[in-house]
Scaffold this active site. Structure first.
Site, mmCIF file in Angstrom:
data_model
loop_
_atom_site.group_PDB
_atom_site.id
_atom_site.type_symbol
_atom_site.label_atom_id
_atom_site.label_comp_id
_atom_site.label_asym_id
_atom_site.label_seq_id
_atom_site.Cartn_x
_atom_site.Cartn_y
_atom_site.Cartn_z
ATOM 1 N N GLU A 99 35.136 -30.619 -37.867
ATOM 2 C CA GLU A 99 35.282 -31.197 -36.466
ATOM 3 C C GLU A 99 34.242 -30.538 -35.491
ATOM 4 O O GLU A 99 33.927 -29.617 -35.615
ATOM 5 C CB GLU A 99 36.647 -30.620 -36.110
ATOM 6 C CG GLU A 99 37.691 -31.596 -36.724
ATOM 7 C CD GLU A 99 39.200 -31.329 -36.426
ATOM 8 O OE1 GLU A 99 39.860 -32.179 -36.357
ATOM 9 O OE2 GLU A 99 39.612 -30.051 -36.167
ATOM 10 N N CYS A 114 30.984 -27.800 -28.735
ATOM 11 C CA CYS A 114 31.501 -26.643 -29.975
ATOM 12 C C CYS A 114 31.548 -27.396 -31.382
ATOM 13 O O CYS A 114 31.896 -28.210 -31.738
ATOM 14 C CB CYS A 114 32.964 -26.443 -29.738
ATOM 15 S SG CYS A 114 33.679 -25.055 -30.974
ATOM 16 N N CYS A 121 36.572 -21.681 -44.219
ATOM 17 C CA CYS A 121 35.943 -20.417 -43.955
ATOM 18 C C CYS A 121 36.294 -19.406 -45.182
ATOM 19 O O CYS A 121 37.145 -19.314 -45.817
ATOM 20 C CB CYS A 121 36.594 -19.614 -42.726
ATOM 21 S SG CYS A 121 35.646 -18.439 -42.217
ATOM 22 N N CYS A 125 40.862 -14.309 -41.132
ATOM 23 C CA CYS A 125 41.565 -13.799 -39.551
ATOM 24 C C CYS A 125 42.791 -14.353 -39.382
ATOM 25 O O CYS A 125 43.110 -15.694 -39.505
ATOM 26 C CB CYS A 125 40.619 -14.138 -38.413
ATOM 27 S SG CYS A 125 38.945 -13.569 -38.653
ATOM 28 N N CYS A 128 43.995 -17.327 -36.969
ATOM 29 C CA CYS A 128 42.915 -18.538 -37.013
ATOM 30 C C CYS A 128 43.437 -19.509 -37.805
ATOM 31 O O CYS A 128 43.661 -19.169 -39.313
ATOM 32 C CB CYS A 128 41.554 -18.118 -37.112
ATOM 33 S SG CYS A 128 40.482 -19.487 -37.318
ATOM 34 N N CYS A 350 40.384 -23.548 -29.607
ATOM 35 C CA CYS A 350 40.042 -22.484 -30.618
ATOM 36 C C CYS A 350 40.945 -22.166 -31.686
ATOM 37 O O CYS A 350 42.116 -21.805 -31.310
ATOM 38 C CB CYS A 350 39.633 -21.144 -30.011
ATOM 39 S SG CYS A 350 38.588 -21.093 -28.683
HETATM 40 N N1 SAH Z 1 33.880 -17.713 -37.187
HETATM 41 C C1 SAH Z 1 33.505 -17.669 -35.737
HETATM 42 C C2 SAH Z 1 33.622 -18.516 -34.977
HETATM 43 C C3 SAH Z 1 34.615 -19.518 -34.695
HETATM 44 S S1 SAH Z 1 36.056 -18.961 -34.139
HETATM 45 C C4 SAH Z 1 34.302 -16.294 -35.048
HETATM 46 O O1 SAH Z 1 35.295 -15.915 -35.783
HETATM 47 O O2 SAH Z 1 33.649 -15.715 -34.306
HETATM 48 C C5 SAH Z 1 35.794 -19.212 -32.299
HETATM 49 C C6 SAH Z 1 36.865 -18.267 -31.614
HETATM 50 O O3 SAH Z 1 38.089 -18.519 -31.611
HETATM 51 C C7 SAH Z 1 36.767 -16.815 -32.009
HETATM 52 O O4 SAH Z 1 36.447 -15.907 -31.261
HETATM 53 C C8 SAH Z 1 38.192 -16.797 -32.666
HETATM 54 O O5 SAH Z 1 38.498 -15.335 -33.087
HETATM 55 C C9 SAH Z 1 38.895 -17.313 -31.709
HETATM 56 N N2 SAH Z 1 40.197 -17.981 -32.407
HETATM 57 C C10 SAH Z 1 40.409 -18.134 -33.760
HETATM 58 N N3 SAH Z 1 41.790 -18.631 -33.768
HETATM 59 C C11 SAH Z 1 42.205 -18.601 -32.666
HETATM 60 C C12 SAH Z 1 43.536 -18.889 -31.938
HETATM 61 N N4 SAH Z 1 44.530 -19.510 -32.841
HETATM 62 N N5 SAH Z 1 43.739 -18.849 -30.563
HETATM 63 C C13 SAH Z 1 42.625 -18.333 -29.684
HETATM 64 N N6 SAH Z 1 41.500 -18.027 -30.282
HETATM 65 C C14 SAH Z 1 41.234 -18.209 -31.526
HETATM 66 FE FE1 SF4 Z 2 36.709 -17.909 -40.020
HETATM 67 FE FE2 SF4 Z 2 38.548 -18.274 -38.050
HETATM 68 FE FE3 SF4 Z 2 37.897 -15.812 -38.569
HETATM 69 FE FE4 SF4 Z 2 36.069 -17.369 -37.363
HETATM 70 S S1 SF4 Z 2 38.217 -16.700 -36.799
HETATM 71 S S2 SF4 Z 2 35.627 -15.893 -39.196
HETATM 72 S S3 SF4 Z 2 36.426 -19.413 -38.358
HETATM 73 S S4 SF4 Z 2 38.959 -17.084 -40.019
#
Ligand code: SAH
Ligand code: SF4
Length: 383
Positions: A99, A114, A121, A125, A128, A350
């Site tokens: 996406e 974006c 991935c 995290c 996420c 995000c």
């Molecule tokens: N993998 C990279 C980029 C993609 S995530 C990273 O982790 O930085 C983009 C941003 O969204 C990151 O700062 C991540 O921590 C944040 N993010 C992920 N899940 C989220 C959620 N459920 N609510 C708000 N931010 C989130």
């Molecule tokens: Fe992967 Fe989501 Fe962690 Fe970014 S925030 S590194 S996309 S698991």
């Protein structure tokens, strides 16, 4: 349409670096300078059908059409949020999907796209949704650039002078960890930044990482794009729990890599992303610890209200808590915009990408926990 033999596999042209394109053309018996014309047609004009490449003679065009194809990822679905955010689900040639999300800044008449760097991935995290999916594969340079090309097609802005473009910022904040696909991301960004092509400057590109410390210096030296770091916690115990990669690259190493990031100044700051998780990382003491940790780094702090997804083990901090946290950070002299969640109604915010808006069953949650363990084991993140 130019003719080409049906059984000849044609090479996707997007993502081939300029120098490599030049040598390929020479190998096909064409003059090296044709590469410049081809590049301009692809990346400035948005050309796709070689018949429209009229700066090149017909026989040369036919050679090109026989060997190359200028593709886009196929748009599977396109949704528009009430707030103007647009989300595309792209189908790739092997049937995988990723996406991209366009977030317009309506007052300024422009916006940021974006884009994704991986299907799924490798990391886990906890907040996420992408982290609950397996890494299927890295995107190729062509697939990364293809997201930009496809959105520019939709926005109808080929050959538009830069100052009139709607898409003038790119953020690598979609699916995947861009520094775990460094080579392809770098090849794509070099192409996107080329002043004779799409020409989006490094100052308008932000790469977000969860903290892949060994590649941060290389990203700064080779690409020089803006860096965003998903910090989200100021102490290793908490960061280990919510971003398991921290067990490999703890906060002190991450912050040292940030301090050393090239060309930092007040006009070029690192963005520290901080997701607001209720009762987890949102106290006044957390805000003060954050300010202390970042002391001396030219930084912006981006507070991100947690975007929920079915089965997520967190909830978002209340507005008043986010406000208070922001006030503490502001009082210490950091700009700390709260990122207004955009496109939540179409699951485009995000961390929500490719999640359904349905509830999750117990069996599904157990499957996610098992997958997390498996992924962390593969990364050497389990004790
Ligand atoms: N993998 C990279 C980029 C993609 S995530 C990273 O982790 O930085 C983009 C941003 O969204 C990151 O700062 C991540 O921590 C944040 N993010 C992920 N899940 C989220 C959620 N459920 N609510 C708000 N931010 C989130
Ligand atoms: Fe992967 Fe989501 Fe962690 Fe970014 S925030 S590194 S996309 S698991």
């Amino acid at each position: 349409m130019e003719q080409h033999p049906a059984d000849q596999p044609r090479q996707p042209l997007l993502g081939i670096p300029f120098a490599a394109l030049q040598s390929q053309l020479v190998a096909l018996g064409l003059e090296a300078f044709r590469a410049r014309q081809l590049w301009h047609w692809v990346y400035v004009k948005g050309g796709r059908d070689f018949a429209s490449l009229t700066t090149i003679s017909k026989p040369a065009r036919e050679i090109l059409a026989t060997h190359f194809v200028v593709d886009r990822p196929r748009i599977t679905t396109h949704q528009q949020s009430v707030d103007g955010t647009q989300k595309w689900l792209f189908g790739l040639s092997d049937g995988q999907q990723v996406e991209a999300v366009f977030i317009p800044d309506v007052t300024a008449g422009r916006g940021a796209l974006c884009i994704s760097s991986q299907v799924g991935c490798t990391l886990t995290c906890r907040f996420c949704h992408t982290g609950t999916q397996r890494l299927v594969r890295n995107l190729t340079p062509g697939e990364i650039i293809g997201q930009v090309m496809a959105v520019r097609d939709v926005l109808g802005e080929w050959a538009t002078p830069y100052q009139h473009r709607k898409l003038n910022n790119i953020v690598l904040m979609g699916m995947g960890e861009p520094l775990f696909n460094y080579d392809n991301v770098a090849a794509a960004l070099k192409c996107i930044m080329d002043p004779d092509g799409i020409a989006i400057s490094k100052r308008r590109i932000t790469l977000s990482t969860s903290g892949v410390v060994p590649l941060i210096a290389r990203c700064g030296a080779e690409l020089g794009v803006n860096l965003a770091v998903s910090l989200h916690a100021t102490q290793d115990a908490l960061r280990d729990a919510i971003i398991p990669l921290n067990r490999k690259y703890p906060i002190a190493e991450l912050i040292a890599a940030c301090r050393a990031y090239p060309a930092l100044s007040n006009s070029r700051r690192i963005t520290f992303e901080y997701v607001m998780l209720k009762g987890v990382n949102d106290s006044d003491a957390d805000a003060k610890a954050l300010v202390k940790l970042l002391h001396g780094i030219p930084a912006k702090i981006n507070l991100i209200p947690f975007n929920p997804w079915p089965g997520a083990p967190f909830t978002c901090s209340d507005d008043a808590t986010i406000q208070r946290f922001g006030d503490i950070v502001n009082a210490a002299g950091y700009a700390s915009p709260v990122r207004t969640p955009r496109g939540r109604d179409i699951m485009a915010a995000c961390g929500q990408l490719k999640s359904a808006s349905t509830r999750m069953r117990v069996a599904q949650m157990e499957a996610i926990t098992a997958l997390q363990r498996e992924k962390e084991q593969a990364q050497g993140l389990l004790g």
